[in-house]
Design a protein around this motif. Structure first.
Motif, PDB file in Angstrom:
ATOM      1  N   ASP A  16      -2.349   3.161   7.326  1.00 39.20           N
ATOM      2  CA  ASP A  16      -2.087   3.488   5.921  1.00 39.20           C
ATOM      3  C   ASP A  16      -0.588   3.459   5.623  1.00 39.20           C
ATOM      4  O   ASP A  16      -0.162   2.955   4.584  1.00 39.20           O
ATOM      5  N   VAL A  17       0.215   4.005   6.522  1.00 38.54           N
ATOM      6  CA  VAL A  17       1.669   3.982   6.346  1.00 38.54           C
ATOM      7  C   VAL A  17       2.171   2.538   6.382  1.00 38.54           C
ATOM      8  O   VAL A  17       3.003   2.138   5.554  1.00 38.54           O
ATOM      9  N   LEU A  18       1.662   1.746   7.312  1.00 40.06           N
ATOM     10  CA  LEU A  18       2.052   0.340   7.390  1.00 40.06           C
ATOM     11  C   LEU A  18       1.668  -0.401   6.110  1.00 40.06           C
ATOM     12  O   LEU A  18       2.445  -1.206   5.591  1.00 40.06           O
ATOM     13  N   ALA A  19       0.493  -0.127   5.571  1.00 39.55           N
ATOM     14  CA  ALA A  19       0.068  -0.759   4.317  1.00 39.55           C
ATOM     15  C   ALA A  19       1.051  -0.436   3.202  1.00 39.55           C
ATOM     16  O   ALA A  19       1.462  -1.322   2.433  1.00 39.55           O
ATOM     17  N   PHE A  20       1.458   0.824   3.105  1.00 40.15           N
ATOM     18  CA  PHE A  20       2.422   1.217   2.079  1.00 40.15           C
ATOM     19  C   PHE A  20       3.759   0.502   2.272  1.00 40.15           C
ATOM     20  O   PHE A  20       4.353  -0.010   1.312  1.00 40.15           O
ATOM     21  N   LEU A  21       4.243   0.441   3.507  1.00 38.74           N
ATOM     22  CA  LEU A  21       5.514  -0.231   3.778  1.00 38.74           C
ATOM     23  C   LEU A  21       5.444  -1.723   3.463  1.00 38.74           C
ATOM     24  O   LEU A  21       6.415  -2.302   2.949  1.00 38.74           O
ATOM     25  N   GLU A  23       3.532  -3.031   1.156  1.00 40.52           N
ATOM     26  CA  GLU A  23       3.536  -3.112  -0.307  1.00 40.52           C
ATOM     27  C   GLU A  23       4.955  -3.005  -0.853  1.00 40.52           C
ATOM     28  O   GLU A  23       5.354  -3.773  -1.735  1.00 40.52           O
ATOM     29  N   VAL A  24       5.734  -2.079  -0.322  1.00 42.94           N
ATOM     30  CA  VAL A  24       7.124  -1.919  -0.751  1.00 42.94           C
ATOM     31  C   VAL A  24       7.931  -3.162  -0.392  1.00 42.94           C
ATOM     32  O   VAL A  24       8.734  -3.655  -1.201  1.00 42.94           O
ATOM     33  N   ALA A  25       7.704  -3.693   0.806  1.00 37.21           N
ATOM     34  CA  ALA A  25       8.412  -4.903   1.232  1.00 37.21           C
ATOM     35  C   ALA A  25       8.071  -6.084   0.327  1.00 37.21           C
ATOM     36  O   ALA A  25       8.943  -6.899   0.005  1.00 37.21           O
ATOM     37  N   ALA A  26       6.815  -6.176  -0.097  1.00 35.84           N
ATOM     38  CA  ALA A  26       6.409  -7.257  -1.002  1.00 35.84           C
ATOM     39  C   ALA A  26       7.153  -7.152  -2.330  1.00 35.84           C
ATOM     40  O   ALA A  26       7.679  -8.158  -2.847  1.00 35.84           O
ATOM     41  N   LEU A  27       7.220  -5.953  -2.891  1.00 37.37           N
ATOM     42  CA  LEU A  27       7.934  -5.772  -4.156  1.00 37.37           C
ATOM     43  C   LEU A  27       9.418  -6.080  -3.997  1.00 37.37           C
ATOM     44  O   LEU A  27      10.028  -6.716  -4.871  1.00 37.37           O
ATOM     45  N   LEU A  28       9.987  -5.658  -2.899  1.00 32.48           N
ATOM     46  CA  LEU A  28      11.400  -5.930  -2.635  1.00 32.48           C
ATOM     47  C   LEU A  28      11.646  -7.437  -2.483  1.00 32.48           C
ATOM     48  O   LEU A  28      12.616  -7.973  -3.037  1.00 32.48           O
ATOM     49  N   ALA A  29      10.780  -8.110  -1.758  1.00 30.26           N
ATOM     50  CA  ALA A  29      10.934  -9.561  -1.580  1.00 30.26           C
ATOM     51  C   ALA A  29      10.846 -10.285  -2.918  1.00 30.26           C
ATOM     52  O   ALA A  29      11.638 -11.203  -3.194  1.00 30.26           O
ATOM     53  N   LEU A  30       9.918  -9.879  -3.758  1.00 28.87           N
ATOM     54  CA  LEU A  30       9.789 -10.504  -5.074  1.00 28.87           C
ATOM     55  C   LEU A  30      11.018 -10.230  -5.934  1.00 28.87           C
ATOM     56  O   LEU A  30      11.498 -11.126  -6.649  1.00 28.87           O
ATOM     57  N   GLY A  60      -1.012  -1.538  -9.146  1.00 24.99           N
ATOM     58  CA  GLY A  60      -1.426  -0.201  -9.550  1.00 24.99           C
ATOM     59  C   GLY A  60      -2.703  -0.192 -10.378  1.00 24.99           C
ATOM     60  O   GLY A  60      -3.486   0.753 -10.319  1.00 24.99           O
ATOM     61  N   ALA A  61      -2.912  -1.267 -11.126  1.00 20.78           N
ATOM     62  CA  ALA A  61      -4.104  -1.333 -11.964  1.00 20.78           C
ATOM     63  C   ALA A  61      -5.357  -1.650 -11.169  1.00 20.78           C
ATOM     64  O   ALA A  61      -6.434  -1.118 -11.463  1.00 20.78           O
ATOM     65  N   PHE A  62      -5.240  -2.485 -10.136  1.00 16.14           N
ATOM     66  CA  PHE A  62      -6.448  -2.984  -9.473  1.00 16.14           C
ATOM     67  C   PHE A  62      -6.510  -2.807  -7.955  1.00 16.14           C
ATOM     68  O   PHE A  62      -7.606  -2.746  -7.398  1.00 16.14           O
ATOM     69  N   ALA A  63      -5.384  -2.767  -7.249  1.00 13.49           N
ATOM     70  CA  ALA A  63      -5.429  -2.845  -5.785  1.00 13.49           C
ATOM     71  C   ALA A  63      -5.053  -1.557  -5.065  1.00 13.49           C
ATOM     72  O   ALA A  63      -5.342  -1.418  -3.882  1.00 13.49           O
ATOM     73  N   ALA A  64      -4.410  -0.632  -5.740  1.00 12.35           N
ATOM     74  CA  ALA A  64      -3.979   0.603  -5.083  1.00 12.35           C
ATOM     75  C   ALA A  64      -5.197   1.450  -4.702  1.00 12.35           C
ATOM     76  O   ALA A  64      -6.250   1.349  -5.338  1.00 12.35           O
ATOM     77  N   PRO A  65      -5.060   2.292  -3.674  1.00 15.05           N
ATOM     78  CA  PRO A  65      -6.189   3.162  -3.300  1.00 15.05           C
ATOM     79  C   PRO A  65      -6.695   4.007  -4.467  1.00 15.05           C
ATOM     80  O   PRO A  65      -7.880   4.273  -4.572  1.00 15.05           O
ATOM     81  N   ARG A  66      -5.816   4.422  -5.341  1.00 15.54           N
ATOM     82  CA  ARG A  66      -6.211   5.178  -6.540  1.00 15.54           C
ATOM     83  C   ARG A  66      -5.916   4.359  -7.795  1.00 15.54           C
ATOM     84  O   ARG A  66      -5.285   4.845  -8.738  1.00 15.54           O
ATOM     85  N   LEU A 106       1.037 -10.077   9.552  1.00 12.57           N
ATOM     86  CA  LEU A 106       0.923  -8.622   9.593  1.00 12.57           C
ATOM     87  C   LEU A 106       0.092  -8.109   8.417  1.00 12.57           C
ATOM     88  O   LEU A 106      -0.750  -7.222   8.577  1.00 12.57           O
ATOM     89  N   VAL A 107       0.301  -8.697   7.247  1.00 13.67           N
ATOM     90  CA  VAL A 107      -0.481  -8.329   6.063  1.00 13.67           C
ATOM     91  C   VAL A 107      -1.962  -8.613   6.289  1.00 13.67           C
ATOM     92  O   VAL A 107      -2.816  -7.780   5.960  1.00 13.67           O
ATOM     93  N   LEU A 108      -2.279  -9.778   6.846  1.00 14.54           N
ATOM     94  CA  LEU A 108      -3.683 -10.126   7.083  1.00 14.54           C
ATOM     95  C   LEU A 108      -4.364  -9.126   8.014  1.00 14.54           C
ATOM     96  O   LEU A 108      -5.471  -8.652   7.725  1.00 14.54           O
ATOM     97  N   VAL A 109      -3.714  -8.819   9.118  1.00 16.17           N
ATOM     98  CA  VAL A 109      -4.312  -7.892  10.087  1.00 16.17           C
ATOM     99  C   VAL A 109      -4.439  -6.495   9.476  1.00 16.17           C
ATOM    100  O   VAL A 109      -5.502  -5.868   9.544  1.00 16.17           O
TER     101      VAL A 109
END
Length: 124
Positions: A16-21, A23-30, A60-66, A106-109
């Motif tokens: 779960d922590v890796l998933a969050f990191l 996600e943050v890395a994806a936003l930063l890369a973009l 946040g609208a569709f993919a986040a856990p909440r 890493l994202v796929l796994v």
């Protein structure tokens, strides 16, 4: 709690922590890609903010856990593929092709593991 249950709980927490990191890395890369591609301080910063912001809103609208909207798993995975795939392309576009491949792998796994146990939790 048994040792096996504790190990399972720790494994889930790490993923779960890796998933969050990721996600943050994806936003930063973009954001960095948008800044670089924009070419100037004002245009680049604006483009970086818009690209990363659009990805964050979509996530946040569709993919986040909440997520705000509950959609079928296929739609969640499609949003994740779009955001993470765009981030991997952004990393490659910044000249870091090997890093983009590592990120995508890493994202796929991680996505497979997290989706597996979250789906199992929903079905019980």
């Amino acid at each position: 709690m048994s040792a096996l249950a504790a190990a399972h709980r720790a494994f889930r927490l790490v993923n779960d922590v890796l998933a969050f990191l990721l996600e943050v890395a994806a936003l930063l890369a973009l954001a960095v890609w948008g800044y670089e591609w924009g070419g100037g301080l004002v245009v680049g910063a604006l483009l970086g903010a818009v690209v990363a912001g659009a990805a964050a809103v979509l996530w946040g609208a569709f993919a986040a856990p909440r997520a705000r909207y509950r959609v079928p798993l296929a739609a969640v995975l499609a949003v994740k593929a779009l955001v993470f795939g765009s981030a991997a392309l952004a990393i490659a576009g910044l000249g870091h092709r090997r890093d983009a491949l590592w990120f995508a792998g890493l994202v796929l796994v991680n996505t497979a593991v997290v989706t597996s146990y979250r789906s199992r939790d929903r079905s019980t």
